[in-house]
Each structure stands twice: as C-alpha cells, then as structure tokens.
Design an enzyme around this catalytic site. Structure first.
Site, PDB file in Angstrom:
ATOM      1  N   TYR A   1     -10.605  -4.619  -0.046  1.00 15.05           N
ATOM      2  CA  TYR A   1     -10.568  -5.976   0.485  1.00 15.05           C
ATOM      3  C   TYR A   1     -10.328  -6.447   1.902  1.00 15.05           C
ATOM      4  CZ  TYR A   1      -8.959 -11.150  -0.235  1.00 15.05           C
ATOM      5  OH  TYR A   1      -8.909 -12.196  -0.156  1.00 15.05           O
TER       6      TYR A   1
ATOM      7  N   SER B   1      -9.787   0.191  -4.494  1.00 17.18           N
ATOM      8  CA  SER B   1      -9.140  -1.125  -4.392  1.00 17.18           C
ATOM      9  C   SER B   1     -10.214  -2.222  -4.880  1.00 17.18           C
ATOM     10  CB  SER B   1      -8.499  -1.625  -3.075  1.00 17.18           C
ATOM     11  OG  SER B   1      -7.631  -2.933  -3.317  1.00 17.18           O
ATOM     12  N   GLN B   2     -10.486  -3.264  -3.886  1.00 21.65           N
ATOM     13  CA  GLN B   2     -11.879  -4.355  -4.102  1.00 21.65           C
ATOM     14  C   GLN B   2     -12.853  -3.552  -4.448  1.00 21.65           C
ATOM     15  OE1 GLN B   2     -13.190  -7.803  -1.974  1.00 21.65           O
ATOM     16  NE2 GLN B   2     -14.023  -6.124  -0.994  1.00 21.65           N
TER      17      GLN B   2
ATOM     18  N   ASP C   1       2.099   1.530  -6.792  1.00 19.25           N
ATOM     19  CA  ASP C   1       1.282   0.434  -6.165  1.00 19.25           C
ATOM     20  C   ASP C   1       1.812  -0.895  -6.171  1.00 19.25           C
ATOM     21  OD1 ASP C   1      -1.045  -0.882  -5.301  1.00 19.25           O
ATOM     22  OD2 ASP C   1      -2.234   0.318  -6.281  1.00 19.25           O
TER      23      ASP C   1
ATOM     24  N   HIS D   1      -0.514   1.704  -2.615  1.00 20.03           N
ATOM     25  CA  HIS D   1      -1.778   1.475  -2.753  1.00 20.03           C
ATOM     26  C   HIS D   1      -2.706   2.290  -1.952  1.00 20.03           C
ATOM     27  CE1 HIS D   1      -4.912  -1.237  -4.220  1.00 20.03           C
ATOM     28  NE2 HIS D   1      -5.483  -1.327  -2.738  1.00 20.03           N
TER      29      HIS D   1
END
Length: 323
Positions: A92, A187-188, A272, A302
């Site tokens: 992201y 992640s994204q 996370d 994360h």
C-alpha cells in the site's frame, strides 16, 4: 510488543463467515472480459539502469479499460530457454520504484515482473509511474474509499483487473514459460496476489501478510494502517455501513481464496498491527488449494518474515516448478 489478535491455535481454526455476493463470479468474469476486449498490446523497451548482469526492461501493458499500466521486467542475462516467471504486486502506497531496484527473483533465475499500482507510488519507496484516471465521490485520504459507493466504481476493481492483465501480458513474453507463472506480494500486494490467483490461470500463489481479507474484521480491530481509512469514513457516513461492506465483499480475499486451486504458500506475523493475523488466516483457512502451507512469524509486526521468508519462498517455488 504484544500479540495483536488470536492465539496461534485459535487462528488455525478461524473460519469466519464472510459476505459473498451472489453475482461475485459473474461480476469478475464480466470485468475481466471487458478489459481484455479493450485491446492493446504489451510493449517492452530497455530500462535505464546501472544493472549490467541482468536484463531489465520497462513493460507497458493494457490494464482496466485498456489503460496503460507499467511494470519492470528483470531476467537473467544468459539464461537458456523459456523461464518460469514471478509476477509481484506492491504494498500500500508504494510503486514499482526504480529500474533494477527489486531484482531478487531475477537473481534466483526467474523472469520477475514487478507491477506498478495505479494511483499509488508516493507514500514510500522510490515512486510509481501509473496514474488512475478515474474520479471518485466523497472519500477519505488514501485509496480505500475511492468509489466505495458501488463495486462498479470501486478503486480495487481497477487494481485487481490490472493484476490479471499483468499475468496475461507476462504470458505473451517469448522468454516466459507460460505454464510456470507465480503471483506474489506483501500486504496490499498479497491481497492483489489472491485476486490474481483466483482470476488468472497461474501455477502458484505466494501472498505475504495479506491485506484485504475478512475486511470487516480488519476494519474493526486493526490498530493502524489503511483499514483505519474505512473506519474513519464510516464514522462520518454512519448510514452507509451495509452498502460499504457490500462493495468490499467483491474484493475480499476470503472470497478469492475459496476459488484458488493452485499451490499456495502464505505468511503471517502474529504481532502485526496493520493486518490482523486473523484476517490472513481467514483467507488461508478458506483456501481451495490442497497443496498449501503458511509460515508463521510469532514475534514480527507487519514486516513479516523479511529476507528469511524470501529464502523459504524460493525453495518452495523451486520444488513446485521442478527447478
């Protein structure tokens, strides 16, 4: 730093009910068909880079609506025959960065296609090069609520379509073995990889600390990161909760995981604060693939498994691709 969610034992059994629209498959079949019908041809040109021991090229391919999306393509300099490929999606706020900046998969012997994310690339890293030429109704800062009023206009409809078209473009490259294409991202990028794994014909799926799964739960319990954009929006638009989560159900990674049959390797971090581990486990536990595994990093936030996890991924993928 404390655990941010359920215990490991509880996560292994966590299979929440996630809203799935009755027209989920029809919606995505139509969306991808329209993008493919829009035409356009992938184009490769040499990249400006100081890297000399790999071939690095600038790829422009047609994405959602035929709109141009950019990626870097890196590959070994003297490799013989078609090579397996890894298509990677970004986290992201990041973009594809500079030519030659991200080449670990190419150094491991793969064709590496590192895909830009439309409308992002200025939050961290070295930038991006793909605009998102679409407007939006009322939204919070960031991309999470752009076009949130309908799945037709929602931002991630375009991003996920770009992801599928990136696999399509990779398959046309003459130096790629079209039967050995994997998708990955963190992640994204992990959420995007899940969508591509369900909507494109790929041979392996490797999502890390995957965002955009069990989205309502993520919005309710995440302590930081982009889920808070949704919470902020709904704190203002109090009467839109049902409509917002209906739109989000079309891009929820749990619904894509139910449709993934390719071998899959996930990773998750139990401390996370951005992507609650239960949301990643929700997708993993609904996965249709029989050949599947999840690496758990109990004391990481994360950042997940970092370089250590790349070593695990490389060994796992080499075994699946018989390298």
């Amino acid at each position: 730093m404390p655990l941010t969610d359920l215990t490991h034992a509880e996560l292994l059994a966590f299979r929440p009910e996630v809203q799935e629209p009755a027209d989920f498959d029809a919606f995505w079949e139509r969306t991808i068909a329209e993008a493919r019908a829009a035409g356009g041809t992938p184009e490769l040109t040499p990249a400006d880079t100081p890297v000399t021991q790999l071939i690095v090229e600038d790829l422009v391919f047609p994405g959602f609506g035929g709109e141009p999306v950019r990626a870097w393509v890196s590959r070994p300099l003297h490799a013989e025959g078609p090579l397996p490929a890894v298509v990677q999606y970004q986290g992201y706020g990041g973009g594809r960065g500079l030519a030659g900046e991200n080449v670990s998969w190419a150094l491991a012997g793969y064709v590496h296609v590192f895909v830009d994310t439309r409308g992002q690339g200025s939050g961290w890293g070295s930038g991006g090069d793909t605009p998102d030429p679409h407007g939006s109704g009322p939204a919070t800062p960031g991309v999470m609520t752009r076009g949130i009023h309908s799945p037709e206009t929602y931002y991630y409809r375009r991003v996920f379509t770009d992801a599928v078209r990136a696999v399509d473009a990779t398959r046309t490259l003459p130096f790629v073995d079209s039967e050995r294409i994997a998708v990955t991202g963190g992640s994204q990028g992990g959420g995007i990889a899940l969508a591509a794994g369900a909507l494109a014909d790929v041979a392996a799926v490797l999502p890390d600390v995957a965002f955009l799964c069990a989205i309502r739960r993520g919005t309710e319990i995440a302590a930081g990161g982009p889920y808070l954009e949704l919470a902020t929006y709904l704190s203002v638009h109090r009467d839109e909760v049902a409509d917002v989560f209906r739109t989000l159900s079309y891009i929820d990674g749990v619904n894509f995981a139910r449709r993934i049959h390719a071998p899959s390797l996930f990773s998750v971090a139990l401390m996370d604060t951005v992507v609650p581990p239960s949301t990643t486990f929700a997708a993993y536990n609904h996965l249709a693939a029989e050949d599947r595994a999840i690496e758990v990093y109990p004391f990481n936030d994360h950042e997940g498994g970092g370089a250590q996890h790349f070593r695990t991924q490389a060994a796992w993928l080499a075994a699946r691709f018989s390298r």
